[in-house]
Design an enzyme around this catalytic site. Sequence first.
Site, PDB file in Angstrom:
ATOM      1  N   CYS A 201      63.541  41.111  35.549  1.00 48.20           N
ATOM      2  CA  CYS A 201      62.247  40.093  36.009  1.00 48.20           C
ATOM      3  C   CYS A 201      61.821  40.848  37.252  1.00 48.20           C
ATOM      4  O   CYS A 201      60.599  40.773  37.399  1.00 48.20           O
ATOM      5  CB  CYS A 201      62.832  38.878  36.391  1.00 48.20           C
TER       6      CYS A 201
ATOM      7  N   GLU B  96      62.984  30.120  35.741  1.00 50.63           N
ATOM      8  CA  GLU B  96      62.616  31.622  36.764  1.00 50.63           C
ATOM      9  C   GLU B  96      61.652  32.301  35.474  1.00 50.63           C
ATOM     10  O   GLU B  96      62.667  32.666  34.611  1.00 50.63           O
ATOM     11  CB  GLU B  96      63.842  32.024  36.998  1.00 50.63           C
ATOM     12  N   LEU B  97      61.065  32.203  35.612  1.00 50.45           N
ATOM     13  CA  LEU B  97      60.157  33.366  34.574  1.00 50.45           C
ATOM     14  C   LEU B  97      59.679  35.004  34.386  1.00 50.45           C
ATOM     15  O   LEU B  97      60.146  35.725  35.340  1.00 50.45           O
ATOM     16  CB  LEU B  97      58.586  32.559  34.052  1.00 50.45           C
TER      17      LEU B  97
ATOM     18  N   GLU C   9      54.593  42.377  30.896  1.00 51.40           N
ATOM     19  CA  GLU C   9      55.777  43.120  31.403  1.00 51.40           C
ATOM     20  C   GLU C   9      56.285  44.114  30.411  1.00 51.40           C
ATOM     21  O   GLU C   9      56.259  43.521  28.740  1.00 51.40           O
ATOM     22  CB  GLU C   9      56.333  41.671  30.701  1.00 51.40           C
TER      23      GLU C   9
ATOM     24  N   LYS D  91      73.922  27.352  28.254  1.00 55.36           N
ATOM     25  CA  LYS D  91      72.970  27.816  26.213  1.00 55.36           C
ATOM     26  C   LYS D  91      72.347  29.290  26.935  1.00 55.36           C
ATOM     27  O   LYS D  91      71.522  29.836  26.979  1.00 55.36           O
ATOM     28  CB  LYS D  91      72.123  27.141  25.517  1.00 55.36           C
ATOM     29  N   PRO D  92      73.515  30.007  27.102  1.00 58.15           N
ATOM     30  CA  PRO D  92      73.291  32.159  27.056  1.00 58.15           C
ATOM     31  C   PRO D  92      72.091  32.377  25.631  1.00 58.15           C
ATOM     32  O   PRO D  92      71.869  31.628  24.696  1.00 58.15           O
ATOM     33  CB  PRO D  92      74.975  31.894  26.692  1.00 58.15           C
TER      34      PRO D  92
ATOM     35  N   TRP E 172      69.497  37.105  28.185  1.00 57.80           N
ATOM     36  CA  TRP E 172      70.186  38.630  27.819  1.00 57.80           C
ATOM     37  C   TRP E 172      70.317  39.707  28.886  1.00 57.80           C
ATOM     38  O   TRP E 172      71.001  40.458  29.045  1.00 57.80           O
ATOM     39  CB  TRP E 172      69.900  38.752  26.462  1.00 57.80           C
ATOM     40  N   ASN E 173      69.481  39.634  29.886  1.00 58.19           N
ATOM     41  CA  ASN E 173      69.218  40.718  30.511  1.00 58.19           C
ATOM     42  C   ASN E 173      70.426  41.092  31.911  1.00 58.19           C
ATOM     43  O   ASN E 173      70.573  42.043  32.124  1.00 58.19           O
ATOM     44  CB  ASN E 173      68.479  41.447  30.829  1.00 58.19           C
TER      45      ASN E 173
ATOM     46  N   GLY F  14      64.440  32.809  31.289  1.00 56.56           N
ATOM     47  CA  GLY F  14      63.257  33.728  30.501  1.00 56.56           C
ATOM     48  C   GLY F  14      62.029  34.091  30.722  1.00 56.56           C
ATOM     49  O   GLY F  14      61.564  34.131  31.663  1.00 56.56           O
ATOM     50  N   SER F  15      61.494  34.087  29.445  1.00 55.79           N
ATOM     51  CA  SER F  15      60.253  34.682  29.456  1.00 55.79           C
ATOM     52  C   SER F  15      58.977  32.920  29.736  1.00 55.79           C
ATOM     53  O   SER F  15      59.427  32.065  29.589  1.00 55.79           O
ATOM     54  CB  SER F  15      59.934  35.021  27.747  1.00 55.79           C
TER      55      SER F  15
HETATM   56  P1  NAP Z   1      63.407  34.200  25.802  1.00 58.47           P
HETATM   57  O1  NAP Z   1      63.188  34.585  25.153  1.00 58.47           O
HETATM   58  O2  NAP Z   1      62.841  33.705  26.821  1.00 58.47           O
HETATM   59  O3  NAP Z   1      64.960  33.988  25.836  1.00 58.47           O
HETATM   60  C1  NAP Z   1      65.423  32.952  27.199  1.00 58.47           C
HETATM   61  C2  NAP Z   1      66.473  31.934  27.021  1.00 58.47           C
HETATM   62  O4  NAP Z   1      65.983  31.051  25.947  1.00 58.47           O
HETATM   63  C3  NAP Z   1      67.838  31.853  25.690  1.00 58.47           C
HETATM   64  O5  NAP Z   1      68.464  31.623  25.581  1.00 58.47           O
HETATM   65  C4  NAP Z   1      67.078  31.858  24.044  1.00 58.47           C
HETATM   66  O6  NAP Z   1      68.003  31.235  23.616  1.00 58.47           O
HETATM   67  C5  NAP Z   1      65.877  31.270  24.442  1.00 58.47           C
HETATM   68  N1  NAP Z   1      65.311  30.208  23.920  1.00 58.47           N
HETATM   69  C6  NAP Z   1      63.934  30.670  23.212  1.00 58.47           C
HETATM   70  N2  NAP Z   1      63.142  30.079  22.281  1.00 58.47           N
HETATM   71  C7  NAP Z   1      64.127  28.974  22.730  1.00 58.47           C
HETATM   72  C8  NAP Z   1      62.771  27.341  22.452  1.00 58.47           C
HETATM   73  N3  NAP Z   1      62.529  27.462  22.014  1.00 58.47           N
HETATM   74  N4  NAP Z   1      64.103  26.814  23.812  1.00 58.47           N
HETATM   75  C9  NAP Z   1      64.664  26.424  24.062  1.00 58.47           C
HETATM   76  N5  NAP Z   1      65.801  28.184  24.551  1.00 58.47           N
HETATM   77  C10 NAP Z   1      64.985  29.072  23.742  1.00 58.47           C
HETATM   78  O7  NAP Z   1      63.861  35.212  27.565  1.00 58.47           O
HETATM   79  P2  NAP Z   1      64.815  37.250  27.104  1.00 58.47           P
HETATM   80  O8  NAP Z   1      64.402  37.432  26.387  1.00 58.47           O
HETATM   81  O9  NAP Z   1      65.926  36.399  26.493  1.00 58.47           O
HETATM   82  O10 NAP Z   1      64.212  37.251  28.195  1.00 58.47           O
HETATM   83  C11 NAP Z   1      63.611  38.093  29.130  1.00 58.47           C
HETATM   84  C12 NAP Z   1      62.960  37.731  29.955  1.00 58.47           C
HETATM   85  O11 NAP Z   1      63.861  36.872  31.214  1.00 58.47           O
HETATM   86  C13 NAP Z   1      61.348  38.185  31.117  1.00 58.47           C
HETATM   87  O12 NAP Z   1      60.918  37.852  30.784  1.00 58.47           O
HETATM   88  C14 NAP Z   1      62.257  38.762  32.574  1.00 58.47           C
HETATM   89  O13 NAP Z   1      61.172  38.418  33.525  1.00 58.47           O
HETATM   90  C15 NAP Z   1      62.997  36.901  32.204  1.00 58.47           C
HETATM   91  N6  NAP Z   1      63.786  36.791  33.072  1.00 58.47           N
HETATM   92  C16 NAP Z   1      62.606  36.126  35.099  1.00 58.47           C
HETATM   93  C17 NAP Z   1      64.309  35.815  35.624  1.00 58.47           C
HETATM   94  C18 NAP Z   1      63.680  35.252  36.741  1.00 58.47           C
HETATM   95  O14 NAP Z   1      64.507  34.798  37.725  1.00 58.47           O
HETATM   96  N7  NAP Z   1      62.383  34.958  36.916  1.00 58.47           N
HETATM   97  C19 NAP Z   1      65.823  36.565  35.494  1.00 58.47           C
HETATM   98  C20 NAP Z   1      65.788  37.260  34.846  1.00 58.47           C
HETATM   99  C21 NAP Z   1      65.029  37.264  33.571  1.00 58.47           C
HETATM  100  P3  NAP Z   1      67.722  32.547  21.798  1.00 58.47           P
HETATM  101  O15 NAP Z   1      68.607  33.749  22.706  1.00 58.47           O
HETATM  102  O16 NAP Z   1      69.245  32.281  21.494  1.00 58.47           O
HETATM  103  O17 NAP Z   1      66.288  33.339  21.832  1.00 58.47           O
END
Ligand code: NAP
Length: 483
Positions: A285, A251-252, A383, A176-177, A152-153, A229-230
């Site tokens: 991130c 990309e975590l 983080e 899947k956003p 979402w960020n 994501g995370s």
């Molecule tokens: P997140 O909780 O890991 O969610 C990311 C995506 O994964 C969302 O679409 C989420 O869906 C989905 N998801 C959650 N649980 C899942 C599962 N069990 N199986 C498949 N998909 C699943 O991360 P976030 O809170 O949205 O984003 C913040 C994180 O992203 C931070 O840690 C940040 O550092 C990281 N990030 C990294 C980069 C990079 O380039 N390295 C860039 C941007 C962000 P739902 O929304 O439906 O839960």
Amino acid sequence: MLVDTVKGMYINGEWVQAESGSMLEVFNPATREKITEIPSGGKKEADEAIRSANAAFESWSELTARERSNYLYKAYHLMLERKEKLASILTEEQGKPLKEARGEIEFAASFLLWYAEEANRVYGEMIPSSKKNKRLWVVPKPIGVVAAITPWNFPAAMITRKVGPALAAGCPVVLKPAEQTPLSAIEIVKIFEEVGLPKGVLNLVVGDPVEIGKEIMDSSDVRLVTFTGSTEVGKLLMEGSAQTVKKLALELGGHAPLLVFEDADLDLAVDQAIASKYRNCGQTCICTNRLYVHSDVKDQFLEKLEAKVRELRIGNGSDETVDIGPLIDDSGLNKVKDQVEDAVSKGAELMTGGKQWDGPGGYFFEPTILANVTDDMKIMSQETFGPVVPIQTFDRDEEAIAAANNTNYGLASFLFTNNLNRAIKVMEKLDYGIIGINDVFPGTAEAPFGGIKESGLGKEGGHEGIKEYLEMKYVSLAVSDKL
Ligand code: NAP
């Protein structure tokens, strides 16, 4: 309302409702008010989206690179034409100030342009054979159906950074956003629909992440999962990928250190530290998560930093004068509060901020500076994803490098110095995928972005970015001596 509410999921070229009838409510984090609700899918919709992408694979991959790139060029232009509308939707569902949202839409569009161009530069290789009667070459082929899971960020840019190279390489996508920000995804898919992308090439599924995620991971047809994501969810996907041996691009999370040496341009370092820490309310991130400043310049640096941080305007991002919007939700806000309380209880000095701000009723937290921070405080290892900067001092370069590298993350790090030799030596010793020297904005479409260690696998952007979506087919041909 800016969004067309009947649009929900997009599968095989049609906008569809969820079979279960479930709806997902989308909120404005600046006010906690409901913006709209959209159909929320699960296993069935994910399965249909994967089937539809799989059916589209052959014809899409057999188009010429130029034909595929033309769709991306058109989408790029349409995205820029729609910049204002897209930015407003982004601010409404995500919270970032409008000026940042406009910047994100331009950044998002730049990946469509870059990969429209890169589509035409997917080259193979001829290998000089060690045997006279052999001819050897390597042919790049699209990997197959790609599932793109986004956070979402950066609700727009994290989509185009995946969809751009996937489509360029010849791969259909199931997108899947994040549940908090599906509206930007819907608008981006509408753009591809309008430029006439063939049905099935881009599919959108919104809803239960666990159900949709499982369907994606269990499918033999999905050959690559590209995830931003995370680190926690990234690890789950790694486990899930084993059964079908599918490729992952991850990309975590990050925990970026920013080092300020005694010879740095302090005004530049202060301005850039603020940009790095407080943009997107600290929810980036590569945001600075730890700041290390040389003890000779600590007082000067802190004085300048504090004065400028106090000037930042917090509020609803739709107000053009606002610098810092809200956090995304309650759990984001609670995490920040917890880290600040933990640090203060262990002796950190609160220089400014430190409290929730009610403002228009959203998830706001004041821009905060913590000095005299120690390594046992949560903020030095977790983080933060919020507008809080913890500061420590150092005396020797080796000390700063060791502190910077003391983490399982390895996404981005930053250093400020005017000494070229020091810049190079320190850069060489930092264990990070991305290093900014006197620069906290390294992200750009033409360069490879990605972390090492627990910050991820693979690269996005640059000519490297499209390689994630390709397999190299090696061909060996035996020829006879006769003409
Ligand atoms: P997140 O909780 O890991 O969610 C990311 C995506 O994964 C969302 O679409 C989420 O869906 C989905 N998801 C959650 N649980 C899942 C599962 N069990 N199986 C498949 N998909 C699943 O991360 P976030 O809170 O949205 O984003 C913040 C994180 O992203 C931070 O840690 C940040 O550092 C990281 N990030 C990294 C980069 C990079 O380039 N390295 C860039 C941007 C962000 P739902 O929304 O439906 O839960």
